[in-house]
Motif scaffolding. Structure first.
Motif, mmCIF file in Angstrom:
data_model
loop_
_atom_site.group_PDB
_atom_site.id
_atom_site.type_symbol
_atom_site.label_atom_id
_atom_site.label_comp_id
_atom_site.label_asym_id
_atom_site.label_seq_id
_atom_site.Cartn_x
_atom_site.Cartn_y
_atom_site.Cartn_z
ATOM 1 N N THR A 212 -69.445 -48.346 -72.463
ATOM 2 C CA THR A 212 -68.626 -47.250 -71.944
ATOM 3 C C THR A 212 -67.682 -46.675 -72.995
ATOM 4 O OG1 THR A 212 -68.779 -47.879 -69.612
ATOM 5 C CG2 THR A 212 -66.779 -46.735 -70.287
ATOM 6 N N PRO A 213 -66.986 -47.502 -73.807
ATOM 7 C CA PRO A 213 -66.096 -46.908 -74.826
ATOM 8 C C PRO A 213 -66.820 -45.964 -75.777
ATOM 9 C CG PRO A 213 -65.589 -49.231 -74.531
ATOM 10 C CD PRO A 213 -66.849 -48.980 -73.771
ATOM 11 N N GLU A 214 -68.077 -46.259 -76.087
ATOM 12 C CA GLU A 214 -68.832 -45.387 -76.997
ATOM 13 C C GLU A 214 -69.139 -44.055 -76.326
ATOM 14 O OE1 GLU A 214 -73.317 -45.206 -78.880
ATOM 15 O OE2 GLU A 214 -72.344 -47.169 -78.703
ATOM 16 N N ALA A 215 -69.619 -44.095 -75.078
ATOM 17 C CA ALA A 215 -69.920 -42.855 -74.363
ATOM 18 C C ALA A 215 -68.655 -42.099 -73.986
ATOM 19 C CB ALA A 215 -70.738 -43.173 -73.102
ATOM 20 N N LEU A 216 -67.547 -42.829 -73.810
ATOM 21 C CA LEU A 216 -66.286 -42.181 -73.444
ATOM 22 C C LEU A 216 -65.810 -41.233 -74.531
ATOM 23 C CD1 LEU A 216 -63.898 -41.897 -71.513
ATOM 24 C CD2 LEU A 216 -62.883 -43.926 -72.580
ATOM 25 N N SER A 217 -66.117 -41.519 -75.776
ATOM 26 C CA SER A 217 -65.703 -40.626 -76.864
ATOM 27 C C SER A 217 -66.335 -39.243 -76.689
ATOM 28 C CB SER A 217 -66.096 -41.230 -78.215
ATOM 29 O OG SER A 217 -67.503 -41.372 -78.327
ATOM 30 N N GLU A 218 -67.542 -39.181 -76.123
ATOM 31 C CA GLU A 218 -68.186 -37.893 -75.864
ATOM 32 C C GLU A 218 -67.494 -37.174 -74.708
ATOM 33 O OE1 GLU A 218 -72.227 -38.907 -75.177
ATOM 34 O OE2 GLU A 218 -72.578 -39.584 -77.247
ATOM 35 N N ASP A 219 -67.096 -37.943 -73.687
ATOM 36 C CA ASP A 219 -66.328 -37.353 -72.591
ATOM 37 C C ASP A 219 -65.035 -36.734 -73.117
ATOM 38 O OD1 ASP A 219 -67.508 -37.410 -70.021
ATOM 39 O OD2 ASP A 219 -67.283 -39.576 -69.913
ATOM 40 N N LEU A 220 -64.309 -37.503 -73.908
ATOM 41 C CA LEU A 220 -63.018 -37.042 -74.409
ATOM 42 C C LEU A 220 -63.167 -35.810 -75.295
ATOM 43 C CD1 LEU A 220 -61.363 -40.488 -75.259
ATOM 44 C CD2 LEU A 220 -60.913 -39.027 -73.283
#
Length: 425
Positions: A225-233
């Protein structure tokens, strides 16, 4: 079998019954139908099967763009300051990364929801490009394809420049990520029943728990999730420089006691404002009462459910200054130290007026408790308080200066209190 709530009871039974009644009324008024509702249900089921709805039904897998957030509410219980409360869990999920965030509140009214969302946006550090909600929230409603948003939520969206989309509350697949997140967070963070000293402490625990779960979770494509969250942010919006004031303004007429009623709960503006039309600002934690030209009359804590009128003893002081003999039966006596009450009772009307006026003026800067303590100190010194003396002592009490070792020699106050007679009121 449909989804069930606590105790095995079907969820949204009342809403479903309301929809059935509305459908029946339309059949009768538009088609002159005289049969039973079960006949209509069988016909619709057979019609769907005949047109291939049975074969083509089911749920489609949806792919969510980065920066999109789903929003939903859940219910839970917690013990706060020794009291068992039924609370609302506001959950925001970013379905692209699977990140989940939650805050607890007393209500899901529009001002509470906007305040909760603003808190989560500050926590994340960015604002979603689009919010996906259902018609069960107080944000807005979609009726026959037309969306009507609440005024406050429209202002909230404009402040954060976010779009919105509304789902059918009976179509969980349209925002399944957040519906799953509500249950997941309740099971992992709210079982057993939390016992905390305040709502702020509970929200600190929720924040710590969500951060921990997000750090160990995975997105739907298997990535952390932290890796994909960077795309969200990266796809989300920068936060505005000014915070959003989540306040709902309503006009109320005070009753003969000076009490205004909002959402079924009374708030004391003060007897001086009886029978007046006042402007009331309702926030998640406070209720602000304004008179003409924006003059603040009272700032009171928000209350939920049934109970007595919420009051600030300071709002009673002006009326007691005008009618000092009423002090003997005033509810303000419950908020004052017993020694101060006995001292005021021993004074004549002129002395009572002078003490109460000094308390009211000192409380504006130092708080009611500090002003009462200062007035009692002056009375214990054998003198009827005046405005200046009570104000100086109250400020020192409020700042903690009277309890500091090595501070100023307070014996000068004793000499001052023993000197001279009282000035004219």
């Amino acid at each position: 079998m449909g989804r069930r709530g606590p105790g095995g009871r079907p969820r949204r039974t009342a809403q479903a019954a309301s929809h059935r009644q509305e459908n029946i009324r339309r059949l009768v008024s538009e088609r002159g139908y005289r049969g039973s509702y079960s006949t209509v249900q069988r016909h619709v089921r057979e019609w769907r099967l005949a047109r291939g709805a049975g074969a083509g039904g089911g749920y489609l897998e949806l792919e969510w763009a980065p920066g999109t957030a789903q929003v939903d509410y859940g219910n839970f219980e917690a013990e706060v300051a020794g009291e068992r409360l039924r609370l609302k869990l506001l959950v925001v999920c970013l379905p692209h990364s699977g990140a989940r965030y939650a805050v607890a509140g007393r209500s899901q009214r529009a001002e509470c929801m906007c305040a909760g969302l603003a808190s989560i946006f500050g926590w994340v550090g960015r604002a979603p490009r689009e919010l996906v909600l259902d018609n069960a929230t107080e944000a807005g409603r979609r009726v026959r394809g037309e969306v009507t948003e609440s005024h406050l939520f429209s202002l909230f969206r404009a402040h954060y420049r976010a779009g919105s989309r509304y789902c059918n509350p009976y179509s969980g697949n349209e925002k399944g990520a957040v519906e799953n997140a509500v249950g997941f967070l309740r099971r992992n963070l709210l079982v057993p029943v939390p016992r905390v000293g305040s709502l702020a402490e509970l929200n600190a625990l929720l924040r710590e728990g969500c951060d921990r779960l997000n750090a160990s979770s995975r997105a739907r494509d298997g990535r952390p999730t932290p890796e994909a969250l960077s795309e969200d942010l990266a796809s989300m919006l920068a936060l505005p420089s000014a915070p959003f004031d989540a306040v709902r303004w309503v006009r109320c007429r005070a009753d003969k006691r000076g009490v205004v009623t909002v959402d079924g709960r009374g708030y004391l503006a003060g007897p001086a404002w009886h029978s007046r039309e006042l402007l009331v600002g309702v926030r998640a934690e406070t209720v602000e009462v304004l008179a003409d030209r924006g003059r603040r009359v009272a700032l009171l804590p928000r209350a939920f459910g049934d109970g007595p009128a919420v009051r600030n003893p300071l709002s009673l002081v002006p009326a007691l200054v005008a009618r000092p003999r009423a002090f003997g039966e005033s509810v303000i006596r419950r908020d004052m130290p017993e020694g101060l009450v006995r001292a005021i009772d021993s004074l004549d009307a002129r002395g009572r007026r002078r003490v109460l006026r000094a308390i009211g003026r000192a409380a504006a800067a130092s708080g009611f408790d500090a002003a009462c303590a200062a007035a009692q100190g002056v009375l214990d010194g054998g003198r009827v308080p005046d405005d200046a003396t009570v104000d100086v002592l109250a400020r020192r009490i409020a700042s903690g200066a009277l309890g500091e070792a090595g501070g100023a020699d307070l014996s000068v106050y004793d000499g001052f209190l023993r000197g001279g007679g009282d000035r004219a009121c």
